[in-house]
Scaffold this motif. Structure first.
Motif, PDB file in Angstrom:
ATOM      1  N   PRO A 139     -15.620   2.802  -7.682  1.00 52.19           N
ATOM      2  CA  PRO A 139     -16.334   1.903  -8.600  1.00 52.19           C
ATOM      3  C   PRO A 139     -15.603   0.579  -8.823  1.00 52.19           C
ATOM      4  O   PRO A 139     -16.229  -0.476  -8.970  1.00 52.19           O
ATOM      5  N   GLN A 140     -14.255   0.633  -8.858  1.00 50.35           N
ATOM      6  CA  GLN A 140     -13.465  -0.573  -9.084  1.00 50.35           C
ATOM      7  C   GLN A 140     -12.936  -1.191  -7.785  1.00 50.35           C
ATOM      8  O   GLN A 140     -12.271  -2.232  -7.815  1.00 50.35           O
ATOM      9  N   GLY A 141     -13.224  -0.527  -6.660  1.00 49.72           N
ATOM     10  CA  GLY A 141     -12.802  -1.061  -5.366  1.00 49.72           C
ATOM     11  C   GLY A 141     -11.297  -1.154  -5.202  1.00 49.72           C
ATOM     12  O   GLY A 141     -10.793  -2.025  -4.486  1.00 49.72           O
ATOM     13  N   ARG A 142     -10.566  -0.251  -5.848  1.00 51.86           N
ATOM     14  CA  ARG A 142      -9.107  -0.371  -5.834  1.00 51.86           C
ATOM     15  C   ARG A 142      -8.438   0.888  -5.294  1.00 51.86           C
ATOM     16  O   ARG A 142      -8.983   1.994  -5.359  1.00 51.86           O
ATOM     17  N   VAL A 143      -7.219   0.680  -4.777  1.00 51.78           N
ATOM     18  CA  VAL A 143      -6.347   1.780  -4.379  1.00 51.78           C
ATOM     19  C   VAL A 143      -5.028   1.582  -5.118  1.00 51.78           C
ATOM     20  O   VAL A 143      -4.437   0.502  -5.062  1.00 51.78           O
ATOM     21  N   THR A 144      -4.578   2.622  -5.833  1.00 58.58           N
ATOM     22  CA  THR A 144      -3.341   2.540  -6.608  1.00 58.58           C
ATOM     23  C   THR A 144      -2.340   3.559  -6.087  1.00 58.58           C
ATOM     24  O   THR A 144      -2.658   4.752  -5.995  1.00 58.58           O
ATOM     25  N   ASP A 145      -1.153   3.084  -5.736  1.00 57.45           N
ATOM     26  CA  ASP A 145      -0.066   3.999  -5.385  1.00 57.45           C
ATOM     27  C   ASP A 145       0.793   4.184  -6.629  1.00 57.45           C
ATOM     28  O   ASP A 145       1.403   3.237  -7.128  1.00 57.45           O
ATOM     29  N   HIS A 146       0.810   5.417  -7.152  1.00 53.82           N
ATOM     30  CA  HIS A 146       1.444   5.688  -8.439  1.00 53.82           C
ATOM     31  C   HIS A 146       2.970   5.674  -8.375  1.00 53.82           C
ATOM     32  O   HIS A 146       3.621   5.490  -9.395  1.00 53.82           O
ATOM     33  N   ARG A 147       3.543   5.846  -7.201  1.00 53.93           N
ATOM     34  CA  ARG A 147       5.000   5.901  -7.091  1.00 53.93           C
ATOM     35  C   ARG A 147       5.632   4.529  -7.280  1.00 53.93           C
ATOM     36  O   ARG A 147       6.724   4.401  -7.828  1.00 53.93           O
ATOM     37  N   ILE A 148       4.944   3.496  -6.798  1.00 51.42           N
ATOM     38  CA  ILE A 148       5.524   2.151  -6.844  1.00 51.42           C
ATOM     39  C   ILE A 148       4.702   1.212  -7.720  1.00 51.42           C
ATOM     40  O   ILE A 148       4.949   0.007  -7.753  1.00 51.42           O
ATOM     41  N   LYS A 149       3.693   1.785  -8.415  1.00 54.71           N
ATOM     42  CA  LYS A 149       2.859   1.013  -9.362  1.00 54.71           C
ATOM     43  C   LYS A 149       2.207  -0.197  -8.681  1.00 54.71           C
ATOM     44  O   LYS A 149       2.170  -1.299  -9.238  1.00 54.71           O
ATOM     45  N   VAL A 150       1.691   0.019  -7.480  1.00 51.59           N
ATOM     46  CA  VAL A 150       1.023  -1.053  -6.737  1.00 51.59           C
ATOM     47  C   VAL A 150      -0.467  -0.762  -6.679  1.00 51.59           C
ATOM     48  O   VAL A 150      -0.873   0.357  -6.327  1.00 51.59           O
ATOM     49  N   THR A 151      -1.288  -1.744  -7.031  1.00 50.36           N
ATOM     50  CA  THR A 151      -2.747  -1.619  -6.952  1.00 50.36           C
ATOM     51  C   THR A 151      -3.293  -2.720  -6.054  1.00 50.36           C
ATOM     52  O   THR A 151      -2.970  -3.901  -6.238  1.00 50.36           O
ATOM     53  N   LEU A 152      -4.094  -2.329  -5.077  1.00 49.17           N
ATOM     54  CA  LEU A 152      -4.724  -3.287  -4.161  1.00 49.17           C
ATOM     55  C   LEU A 152      -6.233  -3.154  -4.281  1.00 49.17           C
ATOM     56  O   LEU A 152      -6.775  -2.047  -4.253  1.00 49.17           O
ATOM     57  N   HIS A 153      -6.922  -4.286  -4.395  1.00 46.80           N
ATOM     58  CA  HIS A 153      -8.374  -4.279  -4.527  1.00 46.80           C
ATOM     59  C   HIS A 153      -9.024  -4.521  -3.166  1.00 46.80           C
ATOM     60  O   HIS A 153      -9.700  -5.527  -2.941  1.00 46.80           O
ATOM     61  N   LYS A 154      -8.793  -3.589  -2.257  1.00 50.82           N
ATOM     62  CA  LYS A 154      -9.393  -3.687  -0.919  1.00 50.82           C
ATOM     63  C   LYS A 154      -9.560  -2.276  -0.328  1.00 50.82           C
ATOM     64  O   LYS A 154      -9.033  -1.958   0.733  1.00 50.82           O
ATOM     65  N   ILE A 155     -10.309  -1.472  -1.053  1.00 48.57           N
ATOM     66  CA  ILE A 155     -10.436  -0.062  -0.689  1.00 48.57           C
ATOM     67  C   ILE A 155     -11.067   0.144   0.684  1.00 48.57           C
ATOM     68  O   ILE A 155     -10.649   1.016   1.442  1.00 48.57           O
ATOM     69  N   GLU A 156     -12.063  -0.662   1.035  1.00 45.19           N
ATOM     70  CA  GLU A 156     -12.740  -0.493   2.329  1.00 45.19           C
ATOM     71  C   GLU A 156     -11.775  -0.772   3.475  1.00 45.19           C
ATOM     72  O   GLU A 156     -11.742  -0.035   4.463  1.00 45.19           O
ATOM     73  N   GLN A 157     -10.986  -1.857   3.345  1.00 44.74           N
ATOM     74  CA  GLN A 157     -10.039  -2.188   4.413  1.00 44.74           C
ATOM     75  C   GLN A 157      -8.988  -1.090   4.572  1.00 44.74           C
ATOM     76  O   GLN A 157      -8.624  -0.730   5.699  1.00 44.74           O
ATOM     77  N   ILE A 158      -8.511  -0.566   3.435  1.00 43.49           N
ATOM     78  CA  ILE A 158      -7.486   0.484   3.504  1.00 43.49           C
ATOM     79  C   ILE A 158      -8.044   1.732   4.178  1.00 43.49           C
ATOM     80  O   ILE A 158      -7.402   2.319   5.056  1.00 43.49           O
ATOM     81  N   LEU A 159      -9.241   2.144   3.799  1.00 41.87           N
ATOM     82  CA  LEU A 159      -9.834   3.339   4.413  1.00 41.87           C
ATOM     83  C   LEU A 159     -10.218   3.099   5.868  1.00 41.87           C
ATOM     84  O   LEU A 159     -10.483   4.051   6.607  1.00 41.87           O
ATOM     85  N   ASN A 160     -10.216   1.834   6.294  1.00 39.54           N
ATOM     86  CA  ASN A 160     -10.426   1.509   7.710  1.00 39.54           C
ATOM     87  C   ASN A 160      -9.106   1.350   8.453  1.00 39.54           C
ATOM     88  O   ASN A 160      -9.076   0.837   9.573  1.00 39.54           O
ATOM     89  N   GLY A 161      -8.003   1.780   7.804  1.00 36.98           N
ATOM     90  CA  GLY A 161      -6.713   1.826   8.495  1.00 36.98           C
ATOM     91  C   GLY A 161      -5.757   0.695   8.181  1.00 36.98           C
ATOM     92  O   GLY A 161      -4.668   0.633   8.760  1.00 36.98           O
ATOM     93  N   ASP A 162      -6.128  -0.210   7.268  1.00 40.22           N
ATOM     94  CA  ASP A 162      -5.241  -1.324   6.918  1.00 40.22           C
ATOM     95  C   ASP A 162      -4.223  -0.859   5.873  1.00 40.22           C
ATOM     96  O   ASP A 162      -4.335  -1.162   4.687  1.00 40.22           O
ATOM     97  N   LEU A 163      -3.214  -0.138   6.341  1.00 36.09           N
ATOM     98  CA  LEU A 163      -2.217   0.466   5.445  1.00 36.09           C
ATOM     99  C   LEU A 163      -0.910  -0.313   5.391  1.00 36.09           C
ATOM    100  O   LEU A 163       0.014   0.083   4.672  1.00 36.09           O
ATOM    101  N   ASP A 164      -0.809  -1.399   6.142  1.00 29.95           N
ATOM    102  CA  ASP A 164       0.469  -2.101   6.261  1.00 29.95           C
ATOM    103  C   ASP A 164       1.059  -2.518   4.920  1.00 29.95           C
ATOM    104  O   ASP A 164       2.253  -2.331   4.673  1.00 29.95           O
ATOM    105  N   GLU A 165       0.234  -3.102   4.046  1.00 31.26           N
ATOM    106  CA  GLU A 165       0.761  -3.604   2.772  1.00 31.26           C
ATOM    107  C   GLU A 165       1.306  -2.466   1.916  1.00 31.26           C
ATOM    108  O   GLU A 165       2.374  -2.590   1.298  1.00 31.26           O
TER     109      GLU A 165
END
Length: 359
Positions: A312-338
């Motif tokens: 719903p918010q279009g975000r992916v949050t990594d809880h270990r390093i407190k990083v939130t990226l608002h590009k869920i579609e790109q990440i689920l398409n393999g853009d994991l570099d960041e």
């Protein structure tokens, strides 16, 4: 730190001298071992040489400035001194990073296991999304993937999937992905439009190579040959090619049916069994080394909730390093570099802090 660097430099020079000896070239095993050690030390040695040169240049420039009377030359020397003073801390930081002990598994291939967790069919759909994400990421890095086994559900989900990722440094990139992944979205099976929370677990295991000793007595493993089931591809489920291994002491069951050849399935099954047993051994070490666990960024505990994918918010949050990226579609398409770069940097920083505290 610099005493240690001097010792490493002397060791590097000794290796180079030994490599030039005629009798060493005739001993293939010794030659390969020395070449590997030389290769692993080269980045650190080159950086240390750069540091020594920079420091020497700085000392020479300061000495020249003290005796120089020409104002124009003095200005140039002051500028050079300023640049060199700025470079030294950066090079020293790079040296500290290069001194962090290497994970012996970093250059290895990996075996990934994804399992649907809480959430029924939606969890299986999410497991399939994660499988696609990792295969897309592997493709972007030039890695090769191959299935070991997959258990699917009718609507395109996966209850579980095991696959190999082959490529230099694959483990160094993917090792931070182990843990519980959580998704928040409206499932395709939901008619009321309600947001559901589901989970899937990811286990990342280094493929066990010849340099690792894993003792598996033959009597500890029962092997069954069966006919492959499901949609394995044309010809796959018409012969007795599927292999099931049962490791009696641990109860681990491995099933491989994705290849037409029984031998290929057998090799994949054994590779997964060895990796699972090695992974268990590493987990036991991690559990007994609390201090090591504290200095790591999420590479130990399989039950740790590491990441949330919120549609719903279009975000992916990594809880270990407190990083939130608002590009869920790109990440689920393999853009994991960041995400992976941030995790590596955080892990590096934690280890540097620990290392500096011990110096």
């Amino acid at each position: 730190m610099f005493d240690k660097l001097e010792a490493i430099l002397h060791k590097y020079e000794d290796i180079n001298m030994e490599l030039n000896e005629p009798n060493v070239a005739q001993d293939a095993g010794r030659f390969a071992s020395l070449m590997k050690e030389q290769s692993s030390l080269t980045p650190l040695v080159e950086c240390y040489k750069q540091y020594k040169k920079c420091k020497k240049d700085l000392e020479d420039s300061i000495e020249m400035l003290e005796s120089e009377s020409d104002e124009e030359l003095k200005m140039l020397l002051k500028e050079e001194i300023s640049n060199l003073k700025n470079q030294l801390p950066e090079i020293e930081q790079n040296l500290r990073i290069l001194l962090i002990p290497k994970d012996p598994n970093d250059e290895k291939n990996v075996i990934l296991e994804i399992r649907a967790g809480v959430g029924g069919d939606e969890a299986a759909m999410f497991a399939a999304d994660l499988y696609r994400m990792y295969t897309k990421y592997a493709e972007s890095k030039g890695y090769r993937t191959s299935l070991i086994n997959v258990e699917t559900i009718g609507i395109g989900g996966m209850k579980s999937v095991n696959f190999i990722v082959e490529g230099q440094g694959a483990y160094s990139k993917l090792k931070y992905e182990s843990g519980v992944h959580r998704v928040q979205r409206v499932p395709v099976t939901e008619s009321g439009g309600r947001i559901h929370t589901s989970t899937a677990t990811v286990a990342v295991m280094p493929e066990v190579t010849d340099d690792v000793e894993i003792d598996i007595p033959p009597e500890d493993v029962r092997m069954d040959i069966t006919r492959a089931s499901g949609n394995g591809g044309q010809g796959v489920n018409t012969t007795d090619s599927a292999v099931r291994l049962t490791h009696i002491p641990t109860g681990i069951v491995i099933y491989s049916q994705t290849e037409r050849s029984q031998l290929q399935n057998k090799n994949k099954a054994w590779a997964l069994l060895r990796s699972k047993l090695y992974d268990m051994k590493m987990q036991e070490q991690h559990d007994s080394e609390a201090e090591l666990r504290r200095s790591q960024v999420g590479t130990g505990d399989r039950s740790e909730k590491i990441r949330t994918y919120n549609f719903p918010q279009g975000r992916v949050t990594d809880h270990r390093i407190k990083v939130t990226l608002h590009k869920i579609e790109q990440i689920l398409n393999g853009d994991l570099d960041e995400l992976i770069d941030s995790l590596q940097a955080a892990d590096q920083a934690a280890k540097l802090l620990k290392m500096n505290g011990n110096m």
